[in-house]
Design a protein around this motif. Sequence first.
Motif, mmCIF file in Angstrom:
data_model
loop_
_atom_site.group_PDB
_atom_site.id
_atom_site.type_symbol
_atom_site.label_atom_id
_atom_site.label_comp_id
_atom_site.label_asym_id
_atom_site.label_seq_id
_atom_site.Cartn_x
_atom_site.Cartn_y
_atom_site.Cartn_z
ATOM 1 N N GLY A 52 25.600 -13.361 -58.763
ATOM 2 C CA GLY A 52 24.821 -14.485 -58.251
ATOM 3 C C GLY A 52 25.493 -15.169 -57.094
ATOM 4 N N MET A 53 26.818 -15.413 -57.224
ATOM 5 C CA MET A 53 27.578 -16.125 -56.197
ATOM 6 C C MET A 53 28.947 -15.489 -56.045
ATOM 7 N N VAL A 54 29.433 -15.435 -54.803
ATOM 8 C CA VAL A 54 30.787 -14.959 -54.526
ATOM 9 C C VAL A 54 31.195 -15.493 -53.157
ATOM 10 N N ASN A 55 32.459 -15.804 -52.989
ATOM 11 C CA ASN A 55 32.970 -16.195 -51.679
ATOM 12 C C ASN A 55 33.175 -14.947 -50.834
ATOM 13 N N GLY A 56 32.690 -14.987 -49.582
ATOM 14 C CA GLY A 56 32.789 -13.803 -48.738
ATOM 15 C C GLY A 56 32.953 -14.145 -47.283
ATOM 16 N N TYR A 57 33.008 -13.088 -46.459
ATOM 17 C CA TYR A 57 33.188 -13.251 -45.028
ATOM 18 C C TYR A 57 32.155 -12.412 -44.282
ATOM 19 N N PRO A 58 32.127 -12.449 -42.941
ATOM 20 C CA PRO A 58 30.983 -11.892 -42.212
ATOM 21 C C PRO A 58 30.634 -10.443 -42.512
ATOM 22 N N SER A 59 31.621 -9.588 -42.734
ATOM 23 C CA SER A 59 31.308 -8.179 -42.949
ATOM 24 C C SER A 59 30.510 -7.964 -44.227
ATOM 25 N N LEU A 60 30.750 -8.769 -45.254
ATOM 26 C CA LEU A 60 29.968 -8.650 -46.487
ATOM 27 C C LEU A 60 28.514 -9.046 -46.220
ATOM 28 N N SER A 112 31.283 -13.025 -28.055
ATOM 29 C CA SER A 112 30.680 -12.720 -29.353
ATOM 30 C C SER A 112 29.522 -13.662 -29.642
ATOM 31 N N GLN A 113 29.707 -14.946 -29.335
ATOM 32 C CA GLN A 113 28.633 -15.923 -29.533
ATOM 33 C C GLN A 113 27.437 -15.621 -28.638
ATOM 34 N N ASP A 114 27.723 -15.280 -27.367
ATOM 35 C CA ASP A 114 26.641 -15.019 -26.425
ATOM 36 C C ASP A 114 25.808 -13.818 -26.844
ATOM 37 N N ALA A 115 26.485 -12.825 -27.481
ATOM 38 C CA ALA A 115 25.797 -11.598 -27.863
ATOM 39 C C ALA A 115 25.144 -11.690 -29.235
ATOM 40 N N ALA A 116 25.488 -12.717 -30.000
ATOM 41 C CA ALA A 116 25.030 -12.798 -31.386
ATOM 42 C C ALA A 116 23.548 -13.139 -31.461
ATOM 43 N N VAL A 117 22.854 -12.384 -32.303
ATOM 44 C CA VAL A 117 21.457 -12.709 -32.582
ATOM 45 C C VAL A 117 21.328 -13.300 -33.982
ATOM 46 N N ASP A 118 22.410 -13.278 -34.723
ATOM 47 C CA ASP A 118 22.412 -13.781 -36.094
ATOM 48 C C ASP A 118 23.021 -15.178 -36.098
ATOM 49 N N PRO A 119 22.244 -16.215 -36.415
ATOM 50 C CA PRO A 119 22.788 -17.578 -36.390
ATOM 51 C C PRO A 119 23.909 -17.794 -37.390
ATOM 52 N N SER A 120 24.037 -16.920 -38.402
ATOM 53 C CA SER A 120 25.110 -17.094 -39.379
ATOM 54 C C SER A 120 26.480 -16.866 -38.752
ATOM 55 N N VAL A 121 26.534 -16.101 -37.648
ATOM 56 C CA VAL A 121 27.799 -15.903 -36.951
ATOM 57 C C VAL A 121 28.354 -17.251 -36.505
ATOM 58 N N GLU A 122 27.472 -18.096 -35.988
ATOM 59 C CA GLU A 122 27.906 -19.424 -35.548
ATOM 60 C C GLU A 122 28.441 -20.234 -36.720
ATOM 61 N N GLN A 123 27.858 -20.064 -37.912
ATOM 62 C CA GLN A 123 28.326 -20.787 -39.091
ATOM 63 C C GLN A 123 29.764 -20.410 -39.435
#
Length: 424
Positions: free
Chosen positions: A266-274, A356-367
Amino acid sequence: MRPSLFGASASVAALALLGSLVTGCGSSDDATTLRLVAAEYGDSPATSSKAYWDKLTAAFTAAHPGTKVEVTLYPWADVDREVTRMVGENNPPDMALMGAYSDFAAQGRLYSAGELLSIKAEANFLAPLREAGSVDNTLYGLPFVASSRLLFYNKDLFDKAGAKPPKTWTDLKEAATALKGEGVLYPYALPLGPEEAHAEALIWQLSNGGGYTDDSGLYDIASERNTETFRWIKDNLVEASLTGPIPPAELNRQDAFDAFLRGQVGMVNGYPSLLHKARAKGMKVGTLSMPVSDRLSEGEAPLSAGVADWMMAFKRDDNREKVGAFLEFVFADKNLGEFADRYHLLPSTVTATQLSQDAAVDPSVEQFLTALRTAQLYPVNEPSWLQVSNTIKRNIGKAVAPSADPKAVLENIAQQARDMAHQK
């Protein structure tokens, strides 16, 4: 971030233990060969870091005839130990990419960034990472890639259980209880096994205003807040059977991630690759800052946890200029960004981050980037951290065992940390 942040799964251990050797092009008999020992970031032969280093070293040698680069890869579970062994045998590599650096800096074995890089390149590292990589205001650990940690939750499982994204520890327990009621195997996956227990522990400590060190930078592992944190985890999650079938001290991060990708968590701490892997599987995943204790919910803002991996250069006869040239090449925006993108991590420099920010289409990257800017990293500039972190990995999961006294477990770890710091 290996740290981990970062790290290879056990599935590639056999491959990596053999040492994946890659060599830059060049045929001159009198060519200089630089040796780099690096952590393996892939989780299968298909995603091995070998392909990246093959391409990079070939390009470097083409631009610098007469210099070859030989790269040996080890899994995260082994790379620190292998480099330490090489240094102990007085045969260090020219460079290493791993989870800690300050022990070698304290021994006087490392070049500073100022001895290797241009002023522009040295100034380009993100400020929190540059600070963590410095000892006495001198940069020795060159941050390579980084990550911040967020709480991931499976939206489909939450919807089925009628659970709400948690903002506090109490909310987290309520959500986990609801998930358990719907038969979720791991309502909250708590990986305090030896692979990366120190990361999960730091996330929880920070969410209660604690951490590994006090305001003066001294180890404070058994502080009142840290003790309170582990007692709450033990009483409210572990003993309530909300952390899954495997005892937290035996659950490794990769196993928790794999279970999350199978839809069992249900919940786990993770990073962008996950997050990337989960979305590639079509999973609906939410991310949010780690819920805070009721104490902090009353107004004290917590820090997020950040992890960086460190490139370092060892002093060897006549290698400084060529090592410096190679590292300038490694930290070029294109090369650094390619590695970060390959493993869905965050680059360590201002300019590569902007790209990386300029190329990102996923707003979660900014998070994740926002969390990294104010993140609390491990105390990697403490020379004893390599040993202390290993002690934490092996022991801190015991603090939440059914028969354990969290305070006693933390005090035992704290005493070992003080002894190690004193020895350094």
